[in-house]
Motif scaffolding. Structure first.
Motif, PDB file in Angstrom:
ATOM      1  N   PHE A 121      -0.020  -8.498  -7.005  1.00  0.00           N
ATOM      2  CA  PHE A 121       0.874  -9.198  -6.081  1.00  0.00           C
ATOM      3  C   PHE A 121       1.608 -10.328  -6.787  1.00  0.00           C
ATOM      4  CE2 PHE A 121      -2.525  -7.851  -2.894  1.00  0.00           C
ATOM      5  CZ  PHE A 121      -1.870  -6.669  -2.601  1.00  0.00           C
ATOM      6  N   PHE A 142       2.358  -5.223   2.462  1.00  0.00           N
ATOM      7  CA  PHE A 142       1.328  -4.371   1.860  1.00  0.00           C
ATOM      8  C   PHE A 142       0.134  -4.223   2.781  1.00  0.00           C
ATOM      9  CE2 PHE A 142      -2.418  -3.394  -0.623  1.00  0.00           C
ATOM     10  CZ  PHE A 142      -1.971  -2.303  -1.355  1.00  0.00           C
ATOM     11  N   SER A 148       0.569  -9.487   2.127  1.00  0.00           N
ATOM     12  CA  SER A 148      -0.566  -8.566   2.182  1.00  0.00           C
ATOM     13  C   SER A 148      -1.379  -8.900   3.419  1.00  0.00           C
ATOM     14  CB  SER A 148      -1.411  -8.661   0.912  1.00  0.00           C
ATOM     15  OG  SER A 148      -1.869  -9.985   0.688  1.00  0.00           O
ATOM     16  N   MET A 151      -5.467  -4.281  -3.997  1.00  0.00           N
ATOM     17  CA  MET A 151      -4.577  -3.133  -4.108  1.00  0.00           C
ATOM     18  C   MET A 151      -5.324  -1.903  -4.605  1.00  0.00           C
ATOM     19  SD  MET A 151      -0.909  -2.833  -6.098  1.00  0.00           S
ATOM     20  CE  MET A 151       0.202  -3.564  -4.900  1.00  0.00           C
ATOM     21  N   ARG A 206      -7.442  -7.691   2.267  1.00  0.00           N
ATOM     22  CA  ARG A 206      -5.983  -7.754   2.118  1.00  0.00           C
ATOM     23  C   ARG A 206      -5.551  -8.111   0.698  1.00  0.00           C
ATOM     24  NH1 ARG A 206      -7.111 -12.512   5.285  1.00  0.00           N
ATOM     25  NH2 ARG A 206      -6.654 -14.418   4.112  1.00  0.00           N
ATOM     26  N   GLU A 207      -6.428  -8.748  -0.089  1.00  0.00           N
ATOM     27  CA  GLU A 207      -6.035  -9.126  -1.454  1.00  0.00           C
ATOM     28  C   GLU A 207      -6.259  -8.006  -2.460  1.00  0.00           C
ATOM     29  OE1 GLU A 207     -10.117 -11.198  -0.772  1.00  0.00           O
ATOM     30  OE2 GLU A 207      -8.365 -10.601   0.404  1.00  0.00           O
ATOM     31  N   HIS A 232      -3.782  -2.642   2.843  1.00  0.00           N
ATOM     32  CA  HIS A 232      -4.872  -2.210   1.966  1.00  0.00           C
ATOM     33  C   HIS A 232      -5.510  -0.910   2.455  1.00  0.00           C
ATOM     34  CE1 HIS A 232      -8.118  -3.249   4.791  1.00  0.00           C
ATOM     35  NE2 HIS A 232      -7.423  -4.332   5.102  1.00  0.00           N
TER      36      HIS A 232
END
Length: 292
Positions: free
Chosen positions: A97, A71, A109, A85, A82-83, A73
């Protein structure tokens, strides 16, 4: 002699290369999900080590390796985490996630270099490095990187599409792009636009690089299946970006599903919560089918 001693000392004190570094301990989140946070996946001299978070199903003895979602971002290639969505999922409990991991998918991610750190193709190179690292460490993770889907939203969707269209992306089983730009050659041409900051200059001044960074110009026969999802009322990235990419993929014989969402602006703004949930579940079903 002192120079040799210093070189030896540097080799001792340097952090282990991500290819060999021990994985961090996993946090067990319940619902059959474990999280490995902040895992370096490549070494880029002169910059922070790019990291990824791994959301994994709990391993059971003898269980088959699980498919992977890589994933990327959003954030206009300039910001983002990165955490994340997208803001519509930030309040979910469990988060998106963790939901994917509970459904039997591994999620990586990733960080990638933003436009304030390096210009294109640096962020795409980082996604390629993450894909390579995931394949290298798959036996430890219990993952099957031969069944990888790359998924991104907005700027991350643009990078996901480019990764899937790369000649070296043979491990990819599919690509999901949410409301992503597909043609940087036709974007506003000021020096401070997100596209200009990504490319290092306005697209008109670097037309070759703008074309290289445009998924519509990189479509090739044999690319993996695509799922393009875009709000019909998107005020930041016009829905025509996904329509144009879908048409080009179809012309090249690449399987493509295009879902346009009435009443949806960028990042699903304007959609009722239950519709966002249904959209997420539909995409999970698509990934299951592609990786099954």
């Amino acid at each position: 002699m002192a120079h040799l001693v210093n070189a030896d000392l540097l080799s001792v004190i340097a952090a282990p290369h991500p290819d060999r570094a021990p994985l961090p301990p996993a946090a067990h989140l319940g619902a059959g999900v474990r999280l490995l946070r902040g895992v370096p996946y490549t070494d880029v001299p002169g910059t922070r080590p790019p990291e990824l978070d791994l959301w994994l199903p709990e391993r059971r003895p003898g269980a088959p390796a699980v498919p992977v979602v890589l994933f990327a971002h959003g954030g206009a290639w300039r910001r983002g985490r990165r955490e994340d969505m997208g803001y519509r999922m930030r309040g979910w409990e469990p988060g998106p996630f963790a939901r994917l991991a509970a459904a039997g998918l591994a999620v990586a991610s990733v960080d990638y270099r933003l436009s304030g750190e390096a210009v294109f193709p640096a962020p795409l190179d980082d996604l390629r490095a993450a894909l390579r690292w995931l394949a290298l460490r798959a036996p430890e993770l219990g993952t099957d990187t031969g069944r990888t889907v790359v998924w991104g939203e907005s700027a991350g969707g643009h990078l996901a599409a480019l990764l899937a269209l790369s000649e070296g992306a043979s491990r990819l089983r599919g690509a999901v792009a949410w409301y992503a730009p597909s043609d940087l050659t036709r974007q506003p041409d000021g020096p401070d636009t997100p596209e200009a900051l990504l490319l290092g200059a306005a697209p008109s001044r670097v037309p070759g690089l703008a074309r290289e960074a445009s998924p519509v110009a990189q479509v090739r026969p044999g690319a993996p299946p695509f799922l393009l999802v875009h709000g019909e009322d998107d005020s930041m990235v016009d829905c025509d970006h996904s329509r144009a990419l879908a048409a080009r993929l179809d012309e090249a014989g690449v399987p493509v599903d295009l879902w346009t969402v009435p009443g949806a602006d960028h990042v699903w703004h304007g959609l009722p919560e239950e519709q966002v949930e249904r959209l997420f579940e539909r995409i999970l079903d698509w990934i299951r089918r592609i990786t099954g």
